[in-house]
Design an enzyme around this catalytic site. Sequence first.
Site, PDB file in Angstrom:
ATOM      1  N   HIS A  20      44.882  49.528  36.811  1.00  0.00           N
ATOM      2  CA  HIS A  20      43.876  48.753  37.383  1.00  0.00           C
ATOM      3  C   HIS A  20      42.738  48.775  36.595  1.00  0.00           C
ATOM      4  O   HIS A  20      42.261  47.545  36.487  1.00  0.00           O
ATOM      5  CB  HIS A  20      43.504  49.839  38.725  1.00  0.00           C
TER       6      HIS A  20
ATOM      7  N   TYR B 166      39.893  44.981  35.157  1.00  0.00           N
ATOM      8  CA  TYR B 166      38.557  44.954  34.524  1.00  0.00           C
ATOM      9  C   TYR B 166      38.432  44.797  33.298  1.00  0.00           C
ATOM     10  O   TYR B 166      37.508  43.969  32.841  1.00  0.00           O
ATOM     11  CB  TYR B 166      37.868  45.898  35.231  1.00  0.00           C
TER      12      TYR B 166
ATOM     13  N   HIS C  72      46.634  37.166  45.935  1.00  0.00           N
ATOM     14  CA  HIS C  72      45.344  37.956  45.375  1.00  0.00           C
ATOM     15  C   HIS C  72      45.201  37.764  43.939  1.00  0.00           C
ATOM     16  O   HIS C  72      44.067  37.275  43.274  1.00  0.00           O
ATOM     17  CB  HIS C  72      45.369  39.402  46.017  1.00  0.00           C
ATOM     18  N   PHE C  73      46.086  38.186  43.144  1.00  0.00           N
ATOM     19  CA  PHE C  73      46.013  38.150  41.635  1.00  0.00           C
ATOM     20  C   PHE C  73      46.058  36.648  41.063  1.00  0.00           C
ATOM     21  O   PHE C  73      45.464  36.688  39.845  1.00  0.00           O
ATOM     22  CB  PHE C  73      46.698  39.164  40.849  1.00  0.00           C
ATOM     23  N   HIS C  74      46.466  35.587  41.714  1.00  0.00           N
ATOM     24  CA  HIS C  74      46.578  34.281  41.259  1.00  0.00           C
ATOM     25  C   HIS C  74      45.101  33.852  41.643  1.00  0.00           C
ATOM     26  O   HIS C  74      44.540  32.888  40.683  1.00  0.00           O
ATOM     27  CB  HIS C  74      47.674  33.545  41.627  1.00  0.00           C
TER      28      HIS C  74
ATOM     29  N   ARG D  37      57.284  40.132  47.733  1.00  0.00           N
ATOM     30  CA  ARG D  37      56.940  39.385  46.323  1.00  0.00           C
ATOM     31  C   ARG D  37      58.160  39.829  45.503  1.00  0.00           C
ATOM     32  O   ARG D  37      58.832  40.426  45.863  1.00  0.00           O
ATOM     33  CB  ARG D  37      55.673  39.963  45.894  1.00  0.00           C
ATOM     34  N   ARG D  38      58.035  39.418  44.564  1.00  0.00           N
ATOM     35  CA  ARG D  38      59.152  39.883  43.343  1.00  0.00           C
ATOM     36  C   ARG D  38      60.650  39.555  43.917  1.00  0.00           C
ATOM     37  O   ARG D  38      61.481  40.246  43.713  1.00  0.00           O
ATOM     38  CB  ARG D  38      59.022  41.056  43.014  1.00  0.00           C
TER      39      ARG D  38
HETATM   40 FE1  HAS Z   1      43.148  43.696  42.621  1.00  0.00          FE
HETATM   41  C1  HAS Z   1      46.476  44.325  43.149  1.00  0.00           C
HETATM   42  C2  HAS Z   1      42.094  46.117  45.034  1.00  0.00           C
HETATM   43  C3  HAS Z   1      39.890  42.928  41.863  1.00  0.00           C
HETATM   44  C4  HAS Z   1      43.914  41.869  39.928  1.00  0.00           C
HETATM   45  N1  HAS Z   1      44.774  43.070  41.784  1.00  0.00           N
HETATM   46  C5  HAS Z   1      46.078  43.388  42.212  1.00  0.00           C
HETATM   47  C6  HAS Z   1      47.099  43.019  41.104  1.00  0.00           C
HETATM   48  C7  HAS Z   1      46.428  42.486  40.137  1.00  0.00           C
HETATM   49  C8  HAS Z   1      45.021  42.473  40.465  1.00  0.00           C
HETATM   50  C9  HAS Z   1      46.783  41.785  38.985  1.00  0.00           C
HETATM   51  O1  HAS Z   1      43.268  48.334  46.395  1.00  0.00           O
HETATM   52  C10 HAS Z   1      48.741  43.275  41.341  1.00  0.00           C
HETATM   53  C11 HAS Z   1      49.245  44.313  40.518  1.00  0.00           C
HETATM   54  C12 HAS Z   1      50.717  44.259  40.618  1.00  0.00           C
HETATM   55  O2  HAS Z   1      51.527  43.736  40.054  1.00  0.00           O
HETATM   56  O3  HAS Z   1      51.153  45.159  41.421  1.00  0.00           O
HETATM   57  N2  HAS Z   1      41.402  44.170  43.259  1.00  0.00           N
HETATM   58  C13 HAS Z   1      41.110  44.999  44.292  1.00  0.00           C
HETATM   59  C14 HAS Z   1      39.772  45.477  44.641  1.00  0.00           C
HETATM   60  C15 HAS Z   1      38.884  44.490  43.474  1.00  0.00           C
HETATM   61  C16 HAS Z   1      40.182  43.926  42.975  1.00  0.00           C
HETATM   62  C17 HAS Z   1      39.041  46.359  45.612  1.00  0.00           C
HETATM   63  N3  HAS Z   1      42.219  42.412  41.221  1.00  0.00           N
HETATM   64  C18 HAS Z   1      40.602  42.653  41.056  1.00  0.00           C
HETATM   65  C19 HAS Z   1      40.527  41.651  39.879  1.00  0.00           C
HETATM   66  C20 HAS Z   1      41.510  41.300  39.187  1.00  0.00           C
HETATM   67  C21 HAS Z   1      42.756  41.807  40.004  1.00  0.00           C
HETATM   68  C22 HAS Z   1      39.033  41.376  39.493  1.00  0.00           C
HETATM   69  C23 HAS Z   1      41.963  40.627  37.898  1.00  0.00           C
HETATM   70  C24 HAS Z   1      41.215  40.082  37.004  1.00  0.00           C
HETATM   71  N4  HAS Z   1      43.955  44.726  43.807  1.00  0.00           N
HETATM   72  C25 HAS Z   1      43.402  45.704  44.657  1.00  0.00           C
HETATM   73  C26 HAS Z   1      44.669  46.596  45.352  1.00  0.00           C
HETATM   74  C27 HAS Z   1      45.833  46.218  44.743  1.00  0.00           C
HETATM   75  C28 HAS Z   1      45.555  45.004  43.969  1.00  0.00           C
HETATM   76  C29 HAS Z   1      44.564  47.557  46.292  1.00  0.00           C
HETATM   77  C30 HAS Z   1      47.109  46.744  45.337  1.00  0.00           C
HETATM   78  C31 HAS Z   1      47.836  45.923  46.231  1.00  0.00           C
HETATM   79  C32 HAS Z   1      49.073  46.143  46.464  1.00  0.00           C
HETATM   80  O4  HAS Z   1      49.374  47.024  47.584  1.00  0.00           O
HETATM   81  O5  HAS Z   1      50.160  46.586  45.697  1.00  0.00           O
HETATM   82  C33 HAS Z   1      37.481  44.495  43.608  1.00  0.00           C
HETATM   83  O6  HAS Z   1      37.007  44.530  42.292  1.00  0.00           O
HETATM   84  C34 HAS Z   1      36.879  43.005  44.060  1.00  0.00           C
HETATM   85  C35 HAS Z   1      35.402  42.958  44.009  1.00  0.00           C
HETATM   86  C36 HAS Z   1      34.936  41.604  44.246  1.00  0.00           C
HETATM   87  C37 HAS Z   1      33.782  40.946  44.568  1.00  0.00           C
HETATM   88  C38 HAS Z   1      33.405  39.654  44.479  1.00  0.00           C
HETATM   89  C39 HAS Z   1      32.019  39.529  43.837  1.00  0.00           C
HETATM   90  C40 HAS Z   1      31.859  38.017  43.852  1.00  0.00           C
HETATM   91  C41 HAS Z   1      31.350  37.527  42.760  1.00  0.00           C
HETATM   92  C42 HAS Z   1      31.104  36.240  42.633  1.00  0.00           C
HETATM   93  C43 HAS Z   1      29.827  35.488  43.199  1.00  0.00           C
HETATM   94  C44 HAS Z   1      29.743  33.972  43.162  1.00  0.00           C
HETATM   95  C45 HAS Z   1      28.599  33.346  42.893  1.00  0.00           C
HETATM   96  C46 HAS Z   1      28.897  31.892  42.861  1.00  0.00           C
HETATM   97  C47 HAS Z   1      27.238  33.767  42.567  1.00  0.00           C
HETATM   98  C48 HAS Z   1      33.180  42.076  45.759  1.00  0.00           C
HETATM   99  C49 HAS Z   1      30.863  38.294  41.726  1.00  0.00           C
HETATM  100  C50 HAS Z   1      28.569  31.285  44.364  1.00  0.00           C
HETATM  101  C51 HAS Z   1      27.650  30.135  44.435  1.00  0.00           C
HETATM  102  C52 HAS Z   1      27.736  29.582  45.600  1.00  0.00           C
HETATM  103  C53 HAS Z   1      26.744  28.309  45.780  1.00  0.00           C
HETATM  104  C54 HAS Z   1      28.322  30.035  46.918  1.00  0.00           C
END
Ligand code: HAS
Length: 546
Positions: free
Chosen positions: A220, A224, A371-373, A436-437
């Site tokens: 995990h 980050y 999600h991860f793509h 998946r997989r």
């Molecule tokens: Fe995830 C599975 C939960 C973030 C990557 N994640 C994965 C896997 C990968 C991955 C590779 O809880 C698969 C692993 C495998 O092979 O099995 N993930 C989260 C949560 C977050 C999260 C809670 N993941 C990421 C990030 C990744 C990533 C970042 C890669 C870089 N993930 C999970 C969970 C799994 C999981 C479970 C397991 C699922 C399972 O059952 O297998 C959080 O960190 C996300 C928080 C993000 C936000 C968004 C904030 C938005 C921002 C942009 C602002 C935009 C602006 C522009 C300002 C709250 C900062 C807008 C402008 C306008 C004009 C509109």
Amino acid sequence: MNEAVNRKDGKIALSHIAVAFVALFLGAIAGLLQTFVRSGEIELPAGIGYYQLLTAHGVLLGLVFTTFFIIGFLYSAISRTTGTLTNFSNKSGWLGFWLKTIGTSITTVMILLNKATVLYTFYAPLQASPWFYIGLTLVVVGSWVSGIGMFHQYATWKKANKGKASPLMSFMAVATMVLWLIATIGVAVTVLFQFIPWSFGWVDKINILLSRTLFWYFGHPLVYFWLLPAYMCWYVVIPKIIGGKVFSDALARLAFVLFVLFSIPVGFHHQILESGIDPVWKFIQIVLTFMVIIPSLMTAFALFATFELAGREKGAKGLFGWFKKLPWGDVRFFAPFMGMLIFIPAGAGGIINASNQLNQVVHNTLFVTGHFHLTVATSVALTFFGISYWLIPHLTGRTLTSKINKLGIIQTVLWCFGMFFMSGAMHTVGLLGAPRRTAFTTYGDHSVALSWMPYQTAMAVGGAILFVAILLMIYIVIYLAFWAPKGYEEYPIGEVNEQAEATPLFLENWKLWIGISAILIILAYTVPVIDMIQNAPPGSPGFKLW
Ligand code: HAS
């Protein structure tokens, strides 16, 4: 502060970036073929297996492209903001580079020889050749050596500038490497003490639950480690490109500190459906998972504030007038911005995954792949491309031409289109139950499995668009490295807004942050890990199912 990265230091960064893009190209070929196989369009020739390709794709893109690009970028950032690297840091940079490159080569050869078809998560009881694990060990050790080089440079700067806050970019680079070093302890322990002895046949069996737990202790924070360099660009580089200021130095540092604290003790959210772990411990780690969402929400807030303040400076009026003032025609902004925008649904998907009940629906389905793509393969990858447009010419003494700028915008649009089809289809078909997989199968023409087919075709269409976008990116990278006109390309570093509060120095108290991080890890992992060892299942021999 130096305006330009020292030439000698720049070579370390460039070498890393070169390996990263070679890995991107090879991994992309595997990805393209996979989508065609999975949708039943083609069959692979010459005995190449679907899972072999999937392993190559995951390792080359998820582990090699990211790690090499990140370490190259961080070295450039440290050299740019703290000055020419010390002899020690420079040597560590090169030693780290060679260890990682040798390790990557060994690992890749093992995958190509079909001796390591175990996917990028190398879950036991699938058993690869010991050389696959040895290659991975070298990559990790190499990354440690690179990290130590960065810490040395940072410490040298701090010694020469007592009582001052370090440059923001260097602080962020150090925080990223601190997170990486703590996280990789988990994978190092499982590879050295479980996988290597087991794959050499020195022991017959492996404790699967323990190995997966140690993997996700690493897995995990790994995500980050991918994200934080993108945040470095969003917080520090983007303000300069849009003609604005960094909203708050203190807020940015606090967000990075929170990642160091909360990104590690959360691995169980990948194991919510894994038996043998007491639900209480899963619950505790899920609560901590929700804590690690906070620094991303802080980042979103800071970015909106940066955009709005920059827009108002330029005369924007009304609630959203700033939107029109953003430099839409500048790919150095446009590519990372699309990454940010897509991070909103990508992050929402993460929150769905992390929710105990919803995880029962999406776990092990294509929803997670979707999600991860969006996260790593779009938000992070587009930001890395956005960095490449100025970093590569900066390091090679060339310039970003308007023709390449336009091509970059086309590349970004293609990427977003391709990902819309591919990741959109993955999310939807995942909710319909597609696992998946898995390679192509109709499960004996079962009606549910047949209903997934149109989505899998959409995935292949998206994959093909993405492949064209990658070819374009590779052309752009080669052009910027070798053919672009000679000149000077700026390394953009934003200044902090004068109205921001001063940065409290305790934010750089690493002993404090590493100490709290260790306490959280001990709290979250000690009891369940002891339980896994004391009440260990019988253990499993290795399986080679390919
Ligand atoms: Fe995830 C599975 C939960 C973030 C990557 N994640 C994965 C896997 C990968 C991955 C590779 O809880 C698969 C692993 C495998 O092979 O099995 N993930 C989260 C949560 C977050 C999260 C809670 N993941 C990421 C990030 C990744 C990533 C970042 C890669 C870089 N993930 C999970 C969970 C799994 C999981 C479970 C397991 C699922 C399972 O059952 O297998 C959080 O960190 C996300 C928080 C993000 C936000 C968004 C904030 C938005 C921002 C942009 C602002 C935009 C602006 C522009 C300002 C709250 C900062 C807008 C402008 C306008 C004009 C509109």
